[in-house]
Write an enzyme that holds these catalytic residues in place. Structure first.
Site, short mmCIF file in Angstrom:
data_model
loop_
_atom_site.label_atom_id
_atom_site.label_comp_id
_atom_site.label_asym_id
_atom_site.label_seq_id
_atom_site.Cartn_x
_atom_site.Cartn_y
_atom_site.Cartn_z
N SER A 151 0.85 -1.19 0.00
CA SER A 151 0.00 0.00 0.00
C SER A 151 0.89 1.25 0.00
O SER A 151 1.77 1.36 -0.86
CB SER A 151 -0.91 -0.07 1.23
OG SER A 151 -2.02 0.75 1.10
N ASP A 161 -8.27 -7.47 -4.21
CA ASP A 161 -7.92 -6.13 -3.72
C ASP A 161 -8.54 -5.10 -4.66
O ASP A 161 -8.09 -4.93 -5.79
CB ASP A 161 -6.39 -5.99 -3.69
CG ASP A 161 -5.92 -4.65 -3.14
OD1 ASP A 161 -6.75 -3.73 -2.96
OD2 ASP A 161 -4.71 -4.52 -2.89
N HIS A 204 -7.53 -5.98 0.07
CA HIS A 204 -6.28 -5.26 0.20
C HIS A 204 -5.46 -5.73 1.40
O HIS A 204 -4.23 -5.78 1.35
CB HIS A 204 -6.58 -3.77 0.33
CG HIS A 204 -5.37 -2.90 0.38
ND1 HIS A 204 -4.39 -2.92 -0.59
CD2 HIS A 204 -4.95 -1.98 1.30
CE1 HIS A 204 -3.43 -2.06 -0.27
NE2 HIS A 204 -3.75 -1.48 0.86
#
Lengths: 385, 385
Positions: free
Chosen positions: A162, A328, A361
């Site tokens: 991320s 995700d 995610h």
């Protein structure tokens, strides 16, 4: 001269044991992308494992939006385990028996690195919104200064998921010769419109809280906890896939036989979000949430190269392992594939893996054997070169 | 006896022309799923086209969360066009030259039907949270009472998207013999965990607004507009696909050459959300938002039949047209397919269409020729039977 120091842990929290962790105080200024300058700054960091004699086994682990320098072990403030214990540790994919892991709290953060909750030397008051907006590149620039102090010229690898992956990518562009390899995971070379939109709603929730007080809540002895909790609840929805939410909670009720015909948390998924929201506000500074989300929104690696994403990879020969997860939807495979293709086109050896997972995610933080195997093999192979 | 009346338009808004629209005031009580009873209630509604002599051409159009009875024509409160002008109108797929369209404001709503902003006869004050929580079935029950007054025994069709589709499904279960066909669009037979989660964050944003005042804002001359705007902003993210947001806005900046290094709306997508939020609060009651989202969360058509979704379709022989859109992540194809399969298994003639669209959930409101053709053909075919 930079000085080693004890990190100051976040307001309103204090670490139970002030001896944990490290920090370096830099008196030399840090020039920022905004044109502003931090006259001095602190980087709080944590290390795991030992640096070898050749100083060639350092792995920089970069945290995501809500993370900090405590990737492994027990977090001194929360008392809970760090954010990446399945990946960083002895015998783990980033094996601290082999590698020297460094993890820094980003500038703008709230776990000891300089951020909006710090005292502004110019006024003697907390910066609050007088803190300059920082970028991912600013974060990386500060990390570079820390590595200078630690006398680490070249990283074996830089990694993170991320926002951590954004930092890993920025390292390749900012310091192409200081990085032998990078593992950007579940990330993007630029924040998409949907990503920005989700962040903006979170920021609005914080700034709409009457206890935000134009950002000056600290001085007034309050905190926009409800606003931050709402932002965090929304974040959590985006971190999980629809399938994960369905499998984890479905329509199950929370400690009741039937719906209440009211507005309390009837459903387990509501209780879960409330819990995520209320526990987060005990460890995170609301203004830091504004600054870090903004840094992510501003991230667009190719922007300064006329939109050509190959260019930022032009000067590095680093090897890359790029990873995405099928479910995700925040940082989908398509965004990760773009990175892998651009780096490959620029001549970097790239391995790209889309891992089948239903966890959304958050998968990069969870038990994902295929991720673990890929990370472990990749690092060993880079180290063996 | 039910009485025809003028609808009272929402607080704080008033219709510029109080003669527009219809309403029926029922003095007989309405029993609700919660066990509570509304002693009397009003249904505000709009009609388009003309009822034929046989009273056999009535199409009930059901609105979604933020809609109302003004599906077509100019909305008397906002002065803008209604919510489904591309589908309902002369020469449109639901052709008002052929069909008599009825659209009611749901109970719990705020455009003239009884809702939390109405005066509670027991106290002389607005209901606020003393209003009973209503369900999709309660909404349909109230619509059934209206059709009795209008002397429409049997609907040619009942339709709607999103929450409107839930009502269409509930009609088949509640009044199996009063419906010749149904078109549930972009909907679900039960709200998923992700759907509930998104609603809960919106509700929390409203209830966290200090101007919510425990729901009693009306009496105190305030309104939780910031909270409602945040809920609406979040809703809009979920109504659009990631692709639609990328194509519509991408990372384009709003009336500036470069980012501001601040927290204003730098990006067009931020300005868009701000606009959606601020225009919504001018026409929608915050407590109604709580009640209607809760009704959707509670919707689970199969629940009272032991979880077997075929059973609610057992007593109807209605024909169904079920439609989903490929990029709708709020009410994905999988949820719509479940409906089509269950109805078919129960013996209903079912046509299921997944329409290729990049527009996300909002597609059912937009220019989608494949939808228009399917609706038009389906209705004509049912009418010809």
């Amino acid at each position: 001269m930079p000085e080693f120091a004890q990190p100051q842990f976040p307001r309103p929290l204090q670490a139970p044991d002030a001896s944990c962790g490290h920090a370096v105080r830099f008196s030399e200024p840090l020039a920022l992308d905004s044109g502003h300058t931090l006259d001095g700054f602190t980087i709080a960091y944590q290390t795991y494992g030992a640096l070898n004699r050749a100083r060639s086994n350092a792995v920089l682990v970069c945290h995501a939006l809500s993370g900090d320098q405590f990737a492994a072990g027990v977090h001194p403030v929360t008392g809970r385990v760090g954010w990446w214990p399945l990946v960083v540790g002895s015998g783990r994919p980033i094996d601290t028996g082999k590698y020297f892991v460094i993890c820094t709290n980003v500038i703008g953060g709230c776990m000891g690195s300089t951020g909006p909750a710090d005292i502004n030397p110019a006024t003697g008051r907390p910066f609050a919104l007088d803190f300059p907006v920082v970028t991912i590149r600013d974060m990386v620039r500060a990390q570079g200064r820390l590595l200078d102090v630690l006398k680490i010229e070249r990283l074996l690898c830089v990694t993170g998921g991320s926002m951590g992956g954004m930092q890993a990518l920025q390292w390749l562009a900012s310091y192409p010769e200081r990085v032998r390899s990078a593992m950007p995971l579940a990330t993007s070379a630029r924040h998409t419109a949907q990503n920005i939109a989700l962040h903006e709603v979170g920021r609005q929730a914080i700034m709409a809280d009457p206890d935000w007080r134009g950002g000056r809540y600290q001085e007034q002895g309050v905190s926009p906890k409800r606003g931050l909790a709402i932002a965090r609840m929304m974040g959590h929805i985006s971190y999980l896939s629809e399938t994960a939410l369905a499998q984890k909670f479905g329509r199950a009720l929370q400690e009741r036989e039937a719906v209440s015909y009211g507005f309390g948390p009837d459903f387990q998924v509501e209780s879960y979000l409330h819990h995520q929201g209320s526990s987060f506000v005990e460890r995170f500074d609301p203004n830091s949430y504004l600054y870090i989300t903004r840094a992510m929104d501003y991230f667009d690696l190719a922007a300064e190269y006329g939109g050509d994403l190959r260019v930022p990879f032009d000067k590095t020969r680093a090897r890359l392992l790029c990873v995405s997860f099928t479910s995700d939807w925040l940082f989908p495979t398509s965004e990760n594939r773009v990175i892998a293709e651009a780096a490959a086109a620029a001549g970097c050896p790239v391995e790209f893996r889309e891992i089948e997972s239903k966890r959304g995610h958050d998968a990069f933080l969870l038990e994902e054997p295929e991720l673990f195997a890929a990370v472990s093999r990749f690092l060993d192979s880079v180290a063996a070169e």
